[in-house]
Design a protein around this motif. Structure first.
Motif, PDB file in Angstrom:
ATOM      1  N   PHE A 131      -5.855 -16.841   2.706  1.00  0.00           N
ATOM      2  CA  PHE A 131      -5.350 -17.735   1.660  1.00  0.00           C
ATOM      3  C   PHE A 131      -4.187 -17.097   0.908  1.00  0.00           C
ATOM      4  CE2 PHE A 131      -5.335 -19.699  -2.537  1.00  0.00           C
ATOM      5  CZ  PHE A 131      -5.399 -21.052  -2.204  1.00  0.00           C
ATOM      6  N   ALA A 132      -4.289 -15.799   0.626  1.00  0.00           N
ATOM      7  CA  ALA A 132      -3.190 -15.096  -0.044  1.00  0.00           C
ATOM      8  C   ALA A 132      -1.931 -15.094   0.828  1.00  0.00           C
ATOM      9  CB  ALA A 132      -3.618 -13.663  -0.366  1.00  0.00           C
ATOM     10  N   LEU A 133      -2.106 -14.866   2.119  1.00  0.00           N
ATOM     11  CA  LEU A 133      -0.963 -14.915   3.034  1.00  0.00           C
ATOM     12  C   LEU A 133      -0.367 -16.322   3.076  1.00  0.00           C
ATOM     13  CD1 LEU A 133      -2.228 -12.769   6.053  1.00  0.00           C
ATOM     14  CD2 LEU A 133      -0.505 -12.136   4.370  1.00  0.00           C
ATOM     15  N   SER A 134      -1.214 -17.337   3.004  1.00  0.00           N
ATOM     16  CA  SER A 134      -0.736 -18.723   3.024  1.00  0.00           C
ATOM     17  C   SER A 134       0.132 -19.017   1.808  1.00  0.00           C
ATOM     18  CB  SER A 134      -1.915 -19.695   3.077  1.00  0.00           C
ATOM     19  OG  SER A 134      -2.718 -19.458   4.202  1.00  0.00           O
ATOM     20  N   LEU A 173       6.961   0.377  -1.696  1.00  0.00           N
ATOM     21  CA  LEU A 173       6.301   0.095  -2.972  1.00  0.00           C
ATOM     22  C   LEU A 173       4.804  -0.166  -2.816  1.00  0.00           C
ATOM     23  CD1 LEU A 173       8.942  -2.240  -4.676  1.00  0.00           C
ATOM     24  CD2 LEU A 173       8.518   0.179  -5.138  1.00  0.00           C
ATOM     25  N   ILE A 174       4.415  -0.838  -1.730  1.00  0.00           N
ATOM     26  CA  ILE A 174       3.016  -1.251  -1.570  1.00  0.00           C
ATOM     27  C   ILE A 174       2.201  -0.211  -0.828  1.00  0.00           C
ATOM     28  CG2 ILE A 174       1.490  -3.000  -0.568  1.00  0.00           C
ATOM     29  CD1 ILE A 174       3.711  -5.040  -1.043  1.00  0.00           C
ATOM     30  N   THR A 175       2.745   0.307   0.261  1.00  0.00           N
ATOM     31  CA  THR A 175       1.985   1.245   1.101  1.00  0.00           C
ATOM     32  C   THR A 175       2.461   2.678   0.974  1.00  0.00           C
ATOM     33  OG1 THR A 175       3.439   0.962   3.022  1.00  0.00           O
ATOM     34  CG2 THR A 175       1.627  -0.613   2.761  1.00  0.00           C
ATOM     35  N   CYS A 176       3.510   2.899   0.150  1.00  0.00           N
ATOM     36  CA  CYS A 176       4.085   4.251  -0.021  1.00  0.00           C
ATOM     37  C   CYS A 176       4.560   4.837   1.320  1.00  0.00           C
ATOM     38  CB  CYS A 176       3.083   5.198  -0.669  1.00  0.00           C
ATOM     39  SG  CYS A 176       2.593   4.720  -2.330  1.00  0.00           S
ATOM     40  N   LYS A 177       4.975   3.952   2.221  1.00  0.00           N
ATOM     41  CA  LYS A 177       5.458   4.396   3.525  1.00  0.00           C
ATOM     42  C   LYS A 177       6.922   4.771   3.430  1.00  0.00           C
ATOM     43  CE  LYS A 177       6.076   2.874   8.304  1.00  0.00           C
ATOM     44  NZ  LYS A 177       5.952   1.726   9.245  1.00  0.00           N
ATOM     45  N   LYS A 178       7.237   5.995   3.799  1.00  0.00           N
ATOM     46  CA  LYS A 178       8.614   6.480   3.761  1.00  0.00           C
ATOM     47  C   LYS A 178       9.199   6.494   5.163  1.00  0.00           C
ATOM     48  CE  LYS A 178       8.008   9.410  -0.334  1.00  0.00           C
ATOM     49  NZ  LYS A 178       8.122  10.785  -0.885  1.00  0.00           N
ATOM     50  N   LEU A 221       7.699  -9.661   2.440  1.00  0.00           N
ATOM     51  CA  LEU A 221       6.443  -9.332   1.762  1.00  0.00           C
ATOM     52  C   LEU A 221       5.245  -9.778   2.590  1.00  0.00           C
ATOM     53  CD1 LEU A 221       4.896  -8.340  -0.759  1.00  0.00           C
ATOM     54  CD2 LEU A 221       5.211 -10.639  -1.726  1.00  0.00           C
ATOM     55  N   LYS A 222       5.330 -10.964   3.199  1.00  0.00           N
ATOM     56  CA  LYS A 222       4.231 -11.458   4.022  1.00  0.00           C
ATOM     57  C   LYS A 222       3.948 -10.521   5.193  1.00  0.00           C
ATOM     58  CE  LYS A 222       3.016 -15.160   7.219  1.00  0.00           C
ATOM     59  NZ  LYS A 222       3.203 -14.329   8.412  1.00  0.00           N
ATOM     60  N   LEU A 228      -1.288  -5.035   5.940  1.00  0.00           N
ATOM     61  CA  LEU A 228      -2.179  -4.298   5.051  1.00  0.00           C
ATOM     62  C   LEU A 228      -3.562  -4.948   4.958  1.00  0.00           C
ATOM     63  CD1 LEU A 228      -2.216  -1.891   3.035  1.00  0.00           C
ATOM     64  CD2 LEU A 228      -1.600  -3.519   1.253  1.00  0.00           C
ATOM     65  N   LEU A 229      -3.599  -6.291   4.921  1.00  0.00           N
ATOM     66  CA  LEU A 229      -4.864  -6.989   4.718  1.00  0.00           C
ATOM     67  C   LEU A 229      -5.681  -7.114   5.999  1.00  0.00           C
ATOM     68  CD1 LEU A 229      -3.876  -9.888   2.276  1.00  0.00           C
ATOM     69  CD2 LEU A 229      -4.871  -7.679   1.729  1.00  0.00           C
ATOM     70  N   LEU A 230      -5.055  -7.565   7.059  1.00  0.00           N
ATOM     71  CA  LEU A 230      -5.774  -7.807   8.316  1.00  0.00           C
ATOM     72  C   LEU A 230      -5.677  -6.573   9.204  1.00  0.00           C
ATOM     73  CD1 LEU A 230      -4.587 -11.474   8.969  1.00  0.00           C
ATOM     74  CD2 LEU A 230      -6.605 -10.682   7.740  1.00  0.00           C
ATOM     75  N   THR A 231      -6.323  -5.496   8.776  1.00  0.00           N
ATOM     76  CA  THR A 231      -6.205  -4.221   9.483  1.00  0.00           C
ATOM     77  C   THR A 231      -7.338  -3.989  10.471  1.00  0.00           C
ATOM     78  OG1 THR A 231      -7.306  -3.178   7.593  1.00  0.00           O
ATOM     79  CG2 THR A 231      -4.898  -3.093   7.656  1.00  0.00           C
ATOM     80  N   SER A 232      -8.550  -4.410  10.132  1.00  0.00           N
ATOM     81  CA  SER A 232      -9.682  -4.140  11.017  1.00  0.00           C
ATOM     82  C   SER A 232      -9.645  -5.063  12.228  1.00  0.00           C
ATOM     83  CB  SER A 232     -11.001  -4.336  10.264  1.00  0.00           C
ATOM     84  OG  SER A 232     -11.180  -5.698   9.916  1.00  0.00           O
TER      85      SER A 232
END
Length: 362
Positions: A131-134, A173-178, A221-222, A228-232
């Protein structure tokens, strides 16, 4: 003198046994039925099997890529025509029609045609993530469609090409990935090109530019939030199944906004359809092409690779800009063309730098 025979020799030389065996073998051969081999499961479930089996792989791939270009450029041109030229100035309602069409066609493709196996939402937590992705998804599409009311398709595509810049920012900003220094340096021409294109755009509109930037940022952002959300493995959905669940959620999100902001748009659309039946064809065709964008994205990735889809995406912006200029005759400047070219070059350099960075990490 009679030669002595062993028991085996005498047994194998029985004429009646030989005759019986030969007759049985002949009868069995007469009763054999030529049964064709059963195709594997993945081929039987492939909706393209009936058509694709008659085409060579090269021709099939070429047709899929051509369909990808047709749908991606077609939806842009149809949106521009409807919202800016035809006078249907309801971008939220138009986006909601896109989402309803995507939900309907996705159900047919997955449930009836079985293009991909059906996946189900397994938990309330997974539902909330989708729902958040939607919400992000429909915001991005609404902003992109709204921008086409105010700026040309060519400038819209130039701004949209800055997606990697926003992806790198949100990933940090979100995942601190450099990323590596080479990747960040490749983003400089992306920004420089869009600055040049903006300053020299004859039909520049500040509001249209801002909502187009918002659409590009929301799309980036999506992609970051989705990773990040659908990782498993249990929560990860196929792109076609994800669209099946996201589209109706997005339509429900958009319904109150279109009623509040755009008023009684349904009755207006019905009245326009009565006076001009061609509008019904335009809306249905536009919504169908919007779904084909997602379907051809999946088919291109399946029959080629994700890298090919990325390369096609880089070229699509330039092709769409050229086609829109030829059709809508919007003015362009030499500096605008140079700026668009620099941005496109920066996107290509960014993609190559990302590939080298991933190869080093492996």
């Amino acid at each position: 003198m009679v030669e002595a025979q062993s028991w085996t020799t005498r047994r194998m030389s029985n004429p009646r046994l030989d005759a019986t065996t030969a007759a049985a073998s002949a009868a069995a051969n007469d009763q054999l039925i030529d049964i064709p081999a059963t195709p594997p499961g993945d081929v039987r479930n492939n909706g393209i099997y009936a058509v694709g089996s008659r085409l060579s792989p090269t021709v099939l791939t070429a047709l899929i890529i051509a369909s990808w270009y047709f749908s991606n450029i077609g939806v842009l041109l149809l949106n521009k025509y409807l919202l800016s030229i035809y006078g249907f100035r309801y971008p939220i309602f138009l986006t909601m029609l896109h989402m309803i069409a995507c939900a309907s066609y996705s159900y047919i493709s997955i449930t009836l045609l079985e293009i991909v196996p059906r996946q189900h939402i397994l938990s309330r937590r997974q539902f909330l993530k989708i729902f958040a992705l939607s919400a992000i998804f429909c915001f991005s599409v609404v902003c992109g469609n709204t921008s086409l009311r105010y700026i040309p398709v060519s400038f819209n595509q130039a701004v949209g090409a800055t997606g990697p810049f926003f992806t790198a920012i949100f990933a940090f900003l979100i995942t601190c990935k450099k990323e590596s220094a080479e990747v960040y340096l490749a983003l400089l021409p992306v920004v420089l090109g869009i600055v040049l294109a903006s300053n020299s755009e004859p039909l520049f509109n500040l509001f249209g530019f801002l909502v187009c930037v918002s659409s590009t940022a929301a799309r980036a952002l999506k992609s970051v939030v989705q990773g990040l959300l659908l990782t498993s493995e249990a929560e990860r959905l196929h792109s076609m199944n994800l669209l099946l669940y996201m589209a109706p959620m997005a339509a429900m999100i958009l319904l109150p906004f279109t009623l509040y902001i755009e008023g009684n748009v349904a009755s207006v659309a019905i009245e326009k359809a009565k006076s001009d039946p061609f509008m019904v064809f335009l809306l249905i065709g536009n919504a169908t092409v919007a779904y084909l964008v997602n379907l051809t994205n999946f088919l291109v990735t399946k029959h080629t690779s994700a890298l090919t889809l990325q390369v096609l995406g880089n070229a699509k912006a330039a092709v769409a800009a050229c086609v829109s200029v030829l059709i809508f005759r919007n003015p362009v400047t030499a500096m605008g063309i140079v700026g668009f070219g620099i941005t496109t070059l920066g996107v290509v350099l960014y993609s190559e730098a990302k590939k080298r960075s991933k190869a080093i990490q492996k």
